[in-house]
Design an enzyme around this catalytic site. Structure first.
Site, PDB file in Angstrom:
ATOM      1  N   ASP A 113      -1.728  -0.618   6.151  1.00  0.00           N
ATOM      2  CA  ASP A 113      -1.921  -0.302   7.416  1.00  0.00           C
ATOM      3  C   ASP A 113      -3.296   0.067   7.685  1.00  0.00           C
ATOM      4  OD1 ASP A 113      -2.082   2.205   5.806  1.00  0.00           O
ATOM      5  OD2 ASP A 113      -1.533   3.331   7.508  1.00  0.00           O
ATOM      6  N   ASP A 166       0.714  -1.207  -0.108  1.00  0.00           N
ATOM      7  CA  ASP A 166      -0.013   0.168  -0.134  1.00  0.00           C
ATOM      8  C   ASP A 166       0.897   1.254  -0.109  1.00  0.00           C
ATOM      9  OD1 ASP A 166      -2.429   1.703   0.517  1.00  0.00           O
ATOM     10  OD2 ASP A 166      -1.575   1.744   2.620  1.00  0.00           O
ATOM     11  N   ASP A 191      -7.008  -1.858   3.540  1.00  0.00           N
ATOM     12  CA  ASP A 191      -6.304  -2.837   3.274  1.00  0.00           C
ATOM     13  C   ASP A 191      -6.635  -4.330   3.897  1.00  0.00           C
ATOM     14  OD1 ASP A 191      -4.617  -0.891   1.982  1.00  0.00           O
ATOM     15  OD2 ASP A 191      -3.745  -0.386   3.761  1.00  0.00           O
TER      16      ASP A 191
END
Length: 749
Positions: A637, A437, A641
């Site tokens: 995080d 990410d 996600d």
């Protein structure tokens, strides 16, 4: 000490598996009435009353005991900050010393009786050996016979099945030979005409097994050293500042959310919170591994257990008791140490057939020696069968995987890598694709002022422009306002009061600062407020779509602009370069605009970018990569996600992110430092290598030991193995596996 997993065993232990919930047990401490409700991050006394099997974590019961599946001694579910008495260790140690004291003279009488010319007949000597051996076998070895019987009841053969059969057969045969020697036929007698006795073998085997248990229990205590070291990071008390500004010391478990606490130089931060006043440098190496202390001032977050190295500061407690990061680390480490790696399945499959095969080998050895062996055939047959049963105890095989996992999890915790499951640790070494990410993972996850640009012909300096804007932004709670205030604070610019402050959601803010009308916001907002705006004055930043532009108008004219960006983490490039060097394919996955994503990707050398994706699409992309045959790790995080973290072979969460992400992932990087992925892969490879070494040693040990004990090599080389040597070898194998696993504590990461 892994055992066969029989379906028939399930109903025998089902009641134990449905034992009390671990998380529901109270702390066992009673806080003061006015401050009740908080809980210390140290593991409570009542929790320590719950015990579980390190090889079968589904087995949970109140109080110490033995696993009904494998017979291994149960250990506490949670570890306390201080080393507590281990009743199992104390019990085995006491039995060991008494048994050793009786076994030594027994061995002297049995092995050197003729050489010493003791003034006793053979019958009298047998009675002396019986008197010395009986306390050793029946009292010293009683726990083994209890586990032997339990293995029969649960139809779960294990090492204690073999020990019980071996020592029991030797002792009962010798007992019969001593009390009723006349029942033995001539072929079962030695040259003196008396049937041989094996009291010394039964006693020495029992003593050596006790020694192995004591060494094993002592070694297993060391695996909890990582948790205990973490628990010791939390101070036992805190300096509480009352409403009248008076200070008093309170126990840590009395601290509540919102309390003001003073932290003096050289002390550890008592709990998680934020600095209210004062400045200091805090050593956060327990979380980051970085030796340089981090500067802390008002508004900065501090973590319980970190070390305050210089100044004094006042903090507000935000997370206390079981909510603190330190308590969560302890919980994660404890859970992961009891998880099982996929590699353990190999040991499970072998163990399922191991004990029956050993029993068959012992029967064949007995029959072979009894039929075609030299005289006295029965004596040789019995000794050979006992040696096979003793040396083949699957202790080393069962300890090979769980011991390595337990030590590795503790090693990872000290390196800022929390491992939630053994499967994640094992799989990480095989990963060939890292999906990562952007926001909060590759970047800091918060906007920061990267550029202060003055308009053409502006009458202000950059610092003056920033000071005026920050003075106005003090009345705003917008994230961009905090970024501008942080930029002013870093430059230590003076701030003044603002009058007639007005905030417009989605637009900006306006007010008066030093008798000047200041407007801060978007281009549209400034135009709507009648501020003169010239696009040509900012033409050089128009093509930078990766930054957010916040314009500043003063007295009706646009004087400058702040470019706010989400800065790339300082360690991101280094970590990605190391991962690429190991052959990993890097894929960026983000919901941000493609322009913003490509700007970050180009700086980090990432060529494959998936931008503008929704949370469910992230999971679909990970599944697509898996369908291509890739071993995928996902690092993220946020809540968005979580689907991708769950879909990946290994989920890696940032400790600075959301609880949902950390709950979904198998591995958590405490401070979100991507170099933790590199450290975790090194630990994974070291752990797998260590497990393979342990399994190889266990297999080779049994592959060589059983034939020697059975006498396969006797016709050619004259090799025989006494039951006593077999017992010593069995104990040595277990201790060797544990010692090899403990080497992981020194693994460089």
């Amino acid at each position: 000490m892994e055992t066969a997993h029989s379906a028939d065993t399930a109903h025998h232990v089902d009641a134990i598996r449905r034992g009390p919930s671990v998380g529901a047990v109270p702390t066992g401490k009673t806080p003061s009435p006015e401050r009740a409700g908080s809980e210390t991050p140290q593991i409570a006394t009542a929790k320590a009353a719950l015990y579980t099997c390190p090889m079968h974590p589904e087995i949970v019961q109140v109080g110490p005991g033995s696993c009904p599946i494998c017979g291994m001694a149960l250990e506490p579910v949670e570890v306390s900050a201080h080393a507590e008495a281990d009743p199992e260790y104390d019990n085995m140690s006491r039995r060991l010393w008494v048994s050793a004291a009786l076994s030594i003279p027994l061995l002297v009488i049995a092995m050197a009786g003729d050489w010493l010319r003791l003034p006793f007949s053979a019958a009298a000597r047998n009675w002396m050996e019986l008197a010395l051996a009986t306390p050793v076998v029946l009292w010293g070895g009683w726990p083994f016979f209890e586990r032997f019987w339990l293995s029969l009841v649960n139809r779960s053969p294990n090492m204690f099945t073999l020990i019980g059969l071996g020592t029991g057969a030797a002792y009962l045969d010798s007992l019969a030979a001593t009390i009723f020697p006349q029942i033995f036929p001539p072929s079962f007698r030695d040259a003196s005409g008396a049937p041989p006795v094996y009291f010394e073998a039964a006693a020495i085997i029992t003593t050596l097994v006790l020694l192995g248990q004591v060494l094993e229990l002592r070694a297993r205590q060391k695996t909890s050293g990582a948790i205990r070291a973490l628990l010791h990071l939390a101070p036992q008390q805190a300096h509480l500042i009352a409403a009248d500004n008076s200070e008093r010391d309170v126990a840590l478990n009395e601290v509540q959310r919102g309390d003001r606490l003073r932290v003096r130089p050289g002390e550890r931060v008592p709990t998680d919170g934020v600095v209210l006043e004062g400045q200091s440098a805090v050593d956060e190496s327990m979380l980051t591994g970085e030796p340089m202390p981090a500067e802390k001032s008002a508004g900065d977050a501090v973590t319980g257990g970190t070390l305050n190295t210089s100044g004094s500061f006042v903090m507000e407690a935000r997370r206390v008791g079981s909510e603190t990061m330190l308590a969560q680390i302890v919980k994660l480490v404890s859970e992961a140490q009891r998880s099982r790696a996929p590699m353990q399945r190999l040991a499970d499959k072998v163990a399922a057939y191991f004990v029956p095969v050993v029993m068959a080998a012992a029967v064949l050895a007995f029959v072979g020696w009894a039929v075609i062996g030299p005289q006295p055939r029965f004596a040789n047959a019995l000794v050979s069968a006992i040696a096979v049963v003793i040396i083949a105890c699957p202790c080393a095989l069962g300890l090979a995987t769980p011991m390595s996992i337990m030590v590795a999890v503790g090693r990872g915790a000290h390196a800022g890598v929390l491992i939630r499951s053994a499967e994640a640790l094992e799989t990480l070494a095989k990963v060939d694709t890292l999906v990562i990410d952007k926001t909060g993972t590759l970047t800091e996850g918060k906007p920061q002022v990267s550029v202060v640009e003055l308009a053409l012909g502006s009458a202000y300096t950059k610092d003056a422009l920033l000071s005026l804007a920050a003075s106005l932004e003090r009345g705003s709670e917008h994230p961009l306002a905090r970024a501008i205030l942080q930029a002013a604070a870093e430059k230590k610019l003076p701030l003044t009061g603002a009058n007639n402050f007005v905030a417009t959601p989605g637009g900006g803010i306006e007010g008066e600062v030093l008798n000047q009308r200041v407007v801060v916001g978007t281009e549209r907002f400034l135009r709507a407020r009648g501020v003169e705006f010239s696009a040509a004055a900012f033409s050089k930043i128009k093509n930078d779509d990766s930054a957010t532009a916040v314009y500043v108008g003063i007295n009706g004219r646009t004087e400058g602009v702040f470019l706010l960006t989400d800065r790339i983490k300082p360690t991101a490039a280094e970590a990605l370069n190391e991962l690429r060097a190991e052959g990993l394919r890097i894929v960026m996955l983000t919901g941000d605009r493609r322009e913003t994503a490509m700007s970050v990707a180009s700086q980090l050398g990432i060529t494959q970018v998936e931008a503008g994706v929704q949370p469910q699409q992230k999971g679909e992309i990970v599944k697509r990569l898996r369908d291509e045959g890739r071993i995928v790790a996902m690092a993220g995080d946020g809540i968005n996600d979580a689907p991708a973290l769950a879909a990946a072979h290994v989920g890696i969460a940032m400790g600075t992110g959301t609880d949902v992400a950390m709950d979904t992932a198998g591995i958590t990087l405490v401070k979100g430092d991507l170099r933790g992925i590199v450290r975790a892969r090194r630990l994974s490879r070291a752990t797998i290598g260590n497990i393979k070494q342990n399994l190889a040693f266990a297999f080779v040990y049994n592959a060589l030991g059983v034939p020697v004990a059975a006498g396969v090599f006797y016709p050619v080389f004259g090799w025989l193995l006494s039951p006593m040597l077999a017992s010593a070898a069995m104990s040595f194998s277990s201790v060797s596996v544990i010692a090899n696993a403990l080497r992981l504590r020194k693994t460089p990461l």
